[in-house]
Motif scaffolding. Structure first.
Motif, PDB file in Angstrom:
ATOM      1  N   VAL A   1       7.472  47.557  -6.442  1.00 15.82           N
ATOM      2  CA  VAL A   1       7.219  46.316  -5.711  1.00 15.82           C
ATOM      3  C   VAL A   1       8.326  45.281  -5.877  1.00 15.82           C
ATOM      4  O   VAL A   1       8.390  44.330  -5.090  1.00 15.82           O
ATOM      5  CB  VAL A   1       5.866  45.686  -6.130  1.00 15.82           C
ATOM      6  CG1 VAL A   1       4.733  46.670  -5.896  1.00 15.82           C
ATOM      7  CG2 VAL A   1       5.872  45.212  -7.578  1.00 15.82           C
ATOM      8  N   VAL A   2       9.200  45.443  -6.875  1.00 13.91           N
ATOM      9  CA  VAL A   2      10.242  44.444  -7.122  1.00 13.91           C
ATOM     10  C   VAL A   2      11.597  44.983  -6.661  1.00 13.91           C
ATOM     11  O   VAL A   2      12.010  46.058  -7.085  1.00 13.91           O
ATOM     12  CB  VAL A   2      10.318  44.079  -8.618  1.00 13.91           C
ATOM     13  CG1 VAL A   2      11.434  43.074  -8.869  1.00 13.91           C
ATOM     14  CG2 VAL A   2       8.988  43.517  -9.096  1.00 13.91           C
ATOM     15  N   PRO A   3      12.312  44.258  -5.799  1.00 12.87           N
ATOM     16  CA  PRO A   3      13.648  44.696  -5.372  1.00 12.87           C
ATOM     17  C   PRO A   3      14.604  44.813  -6.549  1.00 12.87           C
ATOM     18  O   PRO A   3      14.448  44.110  -7.566  1.00 12.87           O
ATOM     19  CB  PRO A   3      14.090  43.581  -4.409  1.00 12.87           C
ATOM     20  CG  PRO A   3      12.831  42.898  -3.987  1.00 12.87           C
ATOM     21  CD  PRO A   3      11.896  43.006  -5.154  1.00 12.87           C
ATOM     22  N   GLU A   4      15.598  45.669  -6.402  1.00 16.70           N
ATOM     23  CA  GLU A   4      16.527  45.930  -7.515  1.00 16.70           C
ATOM     24  C   GLU A   4      17.196  44.666  -8.019  1.00 16.70           C
ATOM     25  O   GLU A   4      17.357  44.474  -9.224  1.00 16.70           O
ATOM     26  CB  GLU A   4      17.587  46.931  -7.072  1.00 16.70           C
ATOM     27  CG  GLU A   4      18.576  47.291  -8.171  1.00 16.70           C
ATOM     28  CD  GLU A   4      19.616  48.306  -7.716  1.00 16.70           C
ATOM     29  OE1 GLU A   4      20.608  48.475  -8.431  1.00 16.70           O
ATOM     30  OE2 GLU A   4      19.428  48.898  -6.648  1.00 16.70           O
ATOM     31  N   LYS A   5      17.563  43.752  -7.120  1.00  9.22           N
ATOM     32  CA  LYS A   5      18.277  42.544  -7.524  1.00  9.22           C
ATOM     33  C   LYS A   5      17.425  41.614  -8.380  1.00  9.22           C
ATOM     34  O   LYS A   5      17.952  40.762  -9.103  1.00  9.22           O
ATOM     35  CB  LYS A   5      18.769  41.788  -6.289  1.00  9.22           C
ATOM     36  CG  LYS A   5      17.657  41.261  -5.393  1.00  9.22           C
ATOM     37  CD  LYS A   5      18.218  40.577  -4.152  1.00  9.22           C
ATOM     38  CE  LYS A   5      17.109  40.079  -3.231  1.00  9.22           C
ATOM     39  NZ  LYS A   5      16.261  39.053  -3.855  1.00  9.22           N
TER      40      LYS A   5
END
Length: 441
Positions: free
Chosen positions: A133-137
């Motif tokens: 659910v969390v983008p890599e950045k």
């Protein structure tokens, strides 16, 4: 005021709503995480088991955890994140109550084994869901925030548990079971299933590429990192098993142990949110090496502690190492794990904690009984030095692998029985992931 608002936005702004439900579940669960913090004291002082018997029970918890993370990782990829989490949490809550009611040594041992299995089966699913659910950045921030929640809950739980134990140890088991169920319901009702269908070849009836186990076993870079985490965990987990016994030998009460160990959570709550800025742009291998060295020094100094304030100083020192280790550890595992095998990779990484959970109390108890308290803690310092040097040596290879995986971003090629590819080839068709690790309290 603008500076504070800007810092808050940089630290917590823009993260997905699903992450905050996971974060809330983590906080609630950790607020009631009483059992493992006081299990050694409960077994030796309330149940009159010997230090070796207590070490055996805590070790069986770790054995169960090893089974749980392995099974949980497979179920996470095949069955899904949410059903795995719900089953694991409900099973853990049930076994917490059963362990609190168990009386004979064999019943306590079986209860600890099953509790470890269910409790740790949730870990790969939770970690995979968070990475989903969390983008890599944003992962460095997200992992740091989740770790902050873990330790905020832990700091409160360690103090509260010390006083709750005076009202009866069964209360600790019941509260822990309740918060576990609440966490499961929050995640199950508010976070959708995040597992996505793989795009590469699959085994009939499975949802991950064929040859998953061979791919992991051929991944020497990843397994080397897992081995280094095992060394660190063997040292770190002494704060659960041998530290309370050592403090008891110094004439300190369980409530005092709770207050001292709560310093760990308090320092992390105060400082952890500043760590990402401190280490951003720095070599992760250097940060991990420094973390291993500082943790080793902190535990090593325990050999000379005999008063509350000296024990408190040692806790604060190794906590600094833990704070440096956690975000770098979590983001690196995230980048070394193929997306199609995310649950399994996290299960194998979590396995290092479970193996340490089984071995640390047993080895710690044996060393303490046969070589003395000083040898145990100075040995921890030696392990920290070895791990630090190994991080410096192996770091460049890990970063090259992580860079390749970020650049490629395609499914893992299944490994055939006739030819085992090099780790680079096995991973040259992959993507990302991991979990913030803290098996301790």
């Amino acid at each position: 005021m603008r500076t504070v608002r800007g810092w808050f936005q940089d630290t917590a702004g823009g993260l997905p709503r699903a992450f905050w439900y996971l974060w809330t579940g983590t906080l609630i669960n950790r607020l009631g995480s009483f059992i493992l913090v006081f299990l050694a004291i409960y077994l030796t002082q309330e149940r009159d088991f010997s230090a070796s018997q207590a070490g055996l029970v805590i070790g069986l918890w770790g054995v169960g955890g090893a089974v749980g993370t392995t099974v949980g990782g497979t179920l996470t990829d095949r069955w899904g994140r949410r059903p795995t989490l719900l089953t694991a949490h409900l099973g853990a809550a049930t076994m917490m109550v059963a362990l609190g009611l168990a009386r004979p040594l064999w019943a306590v041992a079986v209860g600890a084994l099953l509790l470890g299995t269910f409790a740790e089966a949730a870990r790969p699913a939770f970690g995979a869901m968070m990475v989903d659910v969390v983008p890599e950045k944003d992962r460095l921030r997200a992992f740091s925030l989740n770790y902050w929640a873990i330790n905020l809950g832990f700091a409160c739980a360690a103090v509260l548990a010390g006083f709750a134990a005076q009202a009866g140890y069964l209360l600790l088991f019941l509260v822990d079971a309740t918060t576990t169920v609440v966490t499961a319901l929050i995640i199950f009702t508010r976070v959708r299933e995040t597992r996505t269908a793989p795009t590469g070849p699959v085994v009939k009836g499975a949802s991950a590429p064929a040859g998953a186990l061979r791919t992991i076993l051929a991944d020497r870079v990843f397994l080397g990192f897992v081995a280094l985490n095992l060394l660190a965990a063997l040292v770190f987990l002494q704060h659960i098993s041998m530290l309370p016994i050592a403090m008891g030998d110094s004439g300190l009460s369980p409530a005092t142990y709770g207050s001292v160990i709560a310093l760990n959570g308090v320092l992390i709550v105060v400082g952890q949110l500043f760590v990402p800025r401190l280490i951003k742009g720095r070599s992760r291998s250097h940060v991990l090496a420094l973390a291993a060295l500082v943790m080793g020094v902190g535990f090593g100094l325990t050999a000379f502690a005999d008063t509350i304030w000296l024990y408190g100083v040692t806790v604060l020192i190794w906590t600094v190492g833990e704070m440096l280790n956690s975000p770098s550890n979590a983001t690196l595992i995230a980048e070394l794990s193929p997306a199609a095998l995310r649950g399994r990779y996290q299960g194998v990484f979590s396995l290092s904690w479970q193996l340490a959970g089984a071995a640390a109390p047993i080895l710690g108890g044996l060393v303490r009984e046969h070589a003395g308290n000083g040898a145990l803690w100075l040995g921890c310092a030696g392990i920290g030095v070895v791990a630090a040097v190994a991080h410096l040596v192996s770091g460049p290879a890990r970063e090259r692998r992580a860079a390749r995986l970020r650049a490629v971003g395609t499914p893992v090629t299944p490994v055939t029985a006739t030819r085992t590819p090099a780790p680079e080839a096995a991973e040259a068709a992959a993507t990302s992931p991991a979990e913030p690790v803290r098996v301790g309290p």
